[in-house]
Write a protein that holds these residues in place. Sequence first.
Motif, PDB file in Angstrom:
ATOM      1  N   GLY A 178       0.836  -1.211   0.125  1.00 34.22           N
ATOM      2  CA  GLY A 178      -0.110   0.013  -0.155  1.00 34.22           C
ATOM      3  C   GLY A 178       0.884   1.347  -0.179  1.00 34.22           C
ATOM      4  N   GLN A 179       0.143   2.354  -0.043  1.00 34.23           N
ATOM      5  CA  GLN A 179       0.908   3.735  -0.228  1.00 34.23           C
ATOM      6  C   GLN A 179       0.829   4.510   1.222  1.00 34.23           C
ATOM      7  OE1 GLN A 179      -0.920   7.248  -2.184  1.00 34.23           O
ATOM      8  NE2 GLN A 179       0.232   6.486  -3.700  1.00 34.23           N
ATOM      9  N   HIS A 180       1.808   4.953   1.487  1.00 39.68           N
ATOM     10  CA  HIS A 180       1.687   5.696   2.781  1.00 39.68           C
ATOM     11  C   HIS A 180       2.627   7.020   2.605  1.00 39.68           C
ATOM     12  CE1 HIS A 180       0.578   1.839   5.011  1.00 39.68           C
ATOM     13  NE2 HIS A 180       1.550   1.425   3.868  1.00 39.68           N
ATOM     14  N   LEU A 181       1.783   8.021   3.104  1.00 40.96           N
ATOM     15  CA  LEU A 181       2.173   9.445   2.622  1.00 40.96           C
ATOM     16  C   LEU A 181       3.087   9.820   4.061  1.00 40.96           C
ATOM     17  CD1 LEU A 181      -0.724  10.765   0.846  1.00 40.96           C
ATOM     18  CD2 LEU A 181       1.372   9.969  -0.178  1.00 40.96           C
ATOM     19  N   LEU A 182       4.053  10.564   3.454  1.00 37.97           N
ATOM     20  CA  LEU A 182       5.018  11.426   4.485  1.00 37.97           C
ATOM     21  C   LEU A 182       4.848  13.109   4.210  1.00 37.97           C
ATOM     22  CD1 LEU A 182       8.011   9.077   4.334  1.00 37.97           C
ATOM     23  CD2 LEU A 182       5.952   8.779   5.891  1.00 37.97           C
ATOM     24  N   GLU A 183       4.997  13.870   5.118  1.00 38.02           N
ATOM     25  CA  GLU A 183       5.309  15.128   5.087  1.00 38.02           C
ATOM     26  C   GLU A 183       6.591  15.569   4.291  1.00 38.02           C
ATOM     27  OE1 GLU A 183       2.461  16.829   5.333  1.00 38.02           O
ATOM     28  OE2 GLU A 183       1.264  15.893   6.600  1.00 38.02           O
ATOM     29  N   ASP A 184       6.551  16.801   3.810  1.00 38.64           N
ATOM     30  CA  ASP A 184       7.947  17.385   3.571  1.00 38.64           C
ATOM     31  C   ASP A 184       8.866  17.074   4.472  1.00 38.64           C
ATOM     32  OD1 ASP A 184       7.046  18.050   1.040  1.00 38.64           O
ATOM     33  OD2 ASP A 184       6.564  19.982   1.646  1.00 38.64           O
ATOM     34  N   PRO A 185      10.303  16.693   4.259  1.00 37.30           N
ATOM     35  CA  PRO A 185      11.235  16.714   5.349  1.00 37.30           C
ATOM     36  C   PRO A 185      11.339  17.865   6.411  1.00 37.30           C
ATOM     37  CG  PRO A 185      12.248  16.737   3.412  1.00 37.30           C
ATOM     38  CD  PRO A 185      10.993  16.648   3.182  1.00 37.30           C
ATOM     39  N   HIS A 186      11.233  17.624   7.558  1.00 35.90           N
ATOM     40  CA  HIS A 186      11.374  18.755   8.491  1.00 35.90           C
ATOM     41  C   HIS A 186      12.978  18.907   8.983  1.00 35.90           C
ATOM     42  CE1 HIS A 186      10.352  15.612  11.078  1.00 35.90           C
ATOM     43  NE2 HIS A 186      10.966  16.019  12.056  1.00 35.90           N
ATOM     44  N   VAL A 187      13.662  17.799   8.758  1.00 36.55           N
ATOM     45  CA  VAL A 187      15.165  17.819   8.929  1.00 36.55           C
ATOM     46  C   VAL A 187      15.832  17.463   7.597  1.00 36.55           C
ATOM     47  CG1 VAL A 187      17.212  16.877  10.131  1.00 36.55           C
ATOM     48  CG2 VAL A 187      14.996  17.367  11.369  1.00 36.55           C
ATOM     49  N   VAL A 188      16.695  18.098   7.119  1.00 37.81           N
ATOM     50  CA  VAL A 188      17.557  17.985   6.199  1.00 37.81           C
ATOM     51  C   VAL A 188      19.045  18.395   6.218  1.00 37.81           C
ATOM     52  CG1 VAL A 188      18.149  18.176   3.729  1.00 37.81           C
ATOM     53  CG2 VAL A 188      15.474  18.330   4.547  1.00 37.81           C
ATOM     54  N   GLN A 190      23.181  17.932   5.779  1.00 40.05           N
ATOM     55  CA  GLN A 190      24.147  17.004   4.662  1.00 40.05           C
ATOM     56  C   GLN A 190      25.352  16.901   5.527  1.00 40.05           C
ATOM     57  OE1 GLN A 190      24.925  18.719   0.810  1.00 40.05           O
ATOM     58  NE2 GLN A 190      26.937  17.838   0.745  1.00 40.05           N
ATOM     59  N   GLY A 191      25.736  15.730   6.012  1.00 36.25           N
ATOM     60  CA  GLY A 191      27.035  15.403   6.397  1.00 36.25           C
ATOM     61  C   GLY A 191      28.064  14.869   5.649  1.00 36.25           C
ATOM     62  N   ASP A 192      29.263  14.225   6.190  1.00 35.34           N
ATOM     63  CA  ASP A 192      30.241  13.797   5.123  1.00 35.34           C
ATOM     64  C   ASP A 192      29.663  12.317   4.908  1.00 35.34           C
ATOM     65  OD1 ASP A 192      31.404  15.955   5.357  1.00 35.34           O
ATOM     66  OD2 ASP A 192      33.168  15.486   6.803  1.00 35.34           O
ATOM     67  N   ARG A 193      29.439  12.006   3.685  1.00 38.51           N
ATOM     68  CA  ARG A 193      29.141  10.531   3.272  1.00 38.51           C
ATOM     69  C   ARG A 193      27.653  10.179   3.828  1.00 38.51           C
ATOM     70  NH1 ARG A 193      30.804   9.508  -1.145  1.00 38.51           N
ATOM     71  NH2 ARG A 193      30.693   7.168  -0.629  1.00 38.51           N
ATOM     72  N   VAL A 194      26.851  11.108   4.105  1.00 38.20           N
ATOM     73  CA  VAL A 194      25.802  10.749   4.885  1.00 38.20           C
ATOM     74  C   VAL A 194      24.709  12.142   4.719  1.00 38.20           C
ATOM     75  CG1 VAL A 194      26.229  11.738   6.923  1.00 38.20           C
ATOM     76  CG2 VAL A 194      24.389   9.798   6.846  1.00 38.20           C
ATOM     77  N   LEU A 195      23.361  11.809   4.389  1.00 35.25           N
ATOM     78  CA  LEU A 195      22.397  12.707   4.278  1.00 35.25           C
ATOM     79  C   LEU A 195      21.413  12.470   5.384  1.00 35.25           C
ATOM     80  CD1 LEU A 195      21.183  15.303   2.956  1.00 35.25           C
ATOM     81  CD2 LEU A 195      19.996  14.038   1.286  1.00 35.25           C
ATOM     82  N   HIS A 196      21.069  13.194   6.250  1.00 33.21           N
ATOM     83  CA  HIS A 196      20.101  13.013   7.619  1.00 33.21           C
ATOM     84  C   HIS A 196      18.823  13.637   7.036  1.00 33.21           C
ATOM     85  CE1 HIS A 196      23.437  11.781   9.818  1.00 33.21           C
ATOM     86  NE2 HIS A 196      24.179  13.066   9.644  1.00 33.21           N
ATOM     87  N   LEU A 197      17.819  12.974   6.948  1.00 30.69           N
ATOM     88  CA  LEU A 197      16.356  13.215   6.554  1.00 30.69           C
ATOM     89  C   LEU A 197      15.253  12.794   7.556  1.00 30.69           C
ATOM     90  CD1 LEU A 197      16.198  12.180   3.002  1.00 30.69           C
ATOM     91  CD2 LEU A 197      16.646  14.592   3.863  1.00 30.69           C
ATOM     92  N   ARG A 198      14.355  13.387   8.117  1.00 31.38           N
ATOM     93  CA  ARG A 198      13.190  13.204   9.092  1.00 31.38           C
ATOM     94  C   ARG A 198      11.947  13.696   8.430  1.00 31.38           C
ATOM     95  NH1 ARG A 198      14.894  13.835  15.320  1.00 31.38           N
ATOM     96  NH2 ARG A 198      12.602  13.556  15.526  1.00 31.38           N
ATOM     97  N   PHE A 199      11.030  12.787   8.277  1.00 34.42           N
ATOM     98  CA  PHE A 199       9.827  13.166   7.909  1.00 34.42           C
ATOM     99  C   PHE A 199       8.540  12.709   8.591  1.00 34.42           C
ATOM    100  CE2 PHE A 199      12.549  11.507   4.670  1.00 34.42           C
ATOM    101  CZ  PHE A 199      12.132  12.186   3.495  1.00 34.42           C
ATOM    102  N   LYS A 200       7.721  13.712   8.951  1.00 36.73           N
ATOM    103  CA  LYS A 200       6.632  13.188   9.666  1.00 36.73           C
ATOM    104  C   LYS A 200       5.648  12.330   8.870  1.00 36.73           C
ATOM    105  CE  LYS A 200       6.325  17.398  12.710  1.00 36.73           C
ATOM    106  NZ  LYS A 200       7.287  16.648  13.846  1.00 36.73           N
ATOM    107  N   VAL A 201       4.705  11.329   9.793  1.00 31.94           N
ATOM    108  CA  VAL A 201       3.915  10.421   8.786  1.00 31.94           C
ATOM    109  C   VAL A 201       2.686  11.316   8.753  1.00 31.94           C
ATOM    110  CG1 VAL A 201       2.520   8.461   8.933  1.00 31.94           C
ATOM    111  CG2 VAL A 201       5.113   8.491   9.438  1.00 31.94           C
TER     112      VAL A 201
END
Length: 203
Positions: A178-188, A190-201
């Motif tokens: 099924g499909q599960h919608l998330l909000e736009d990321p509220h945390v973005v 950019q680290g070294d060799r990693v991108l931290h993202l957080r989305f509210k459901v």
Amino acid sequence: MGTVIMHSVVSVDGFIADEKGEVGPLHEWYFSGDVPIVVGGGEQYDHSGAGSGIKVSRASADYVRSMWESIGTIVMGRNLFDLVNGWEGKPPAGDHVVVVSHRPKPEGWHPEASYHFVDGVAAAIDKARELAGERVVAVNAGEAGAQILAAGLVDEVAMDVVPVVFGSGRRYFGGIAGQHLLEDPHVVIQGDRVLHLRFKVRR
């Protein structure tokens, strides 16, 4: 009541490990920086469970520190528990672990550790929230995490995206249907060799 966050390090094509459960280069950024992540008493976090403390880039440090310090309870599936032997009773963050499993705790396994084996995802989250109080319940991604998300019990999705392509393996969202919608990321971040993202459901 604390927030329930589904969280894992993930490849850009959506895998948290290979077919054997090996993470390969996914966790290298945890140990390649110059800023140690320490807890309140000055003890360094040990994400691997192998005695090597976390040292991340300065760009990631504040985010990682706040994330790990916020955790009260970790929820994991039985496959991950068996793979890492429950981090030998010492979770990388938080004070408690809830294992989603039809099987009980192995007899004699670290009786001093606050590990609770619960049959069913709803009961597991109830127990985890009870133990965490106002702190965060961190749900490991994968099959158990996907079941918890599908049940509507996850508040946020957090991904540490590493620039590697696995091609196959164990998916962040498991076999979710099924499909599960998330909000736009509220945390973005950019680290070294990693991108931290957080989305509210999205509810």
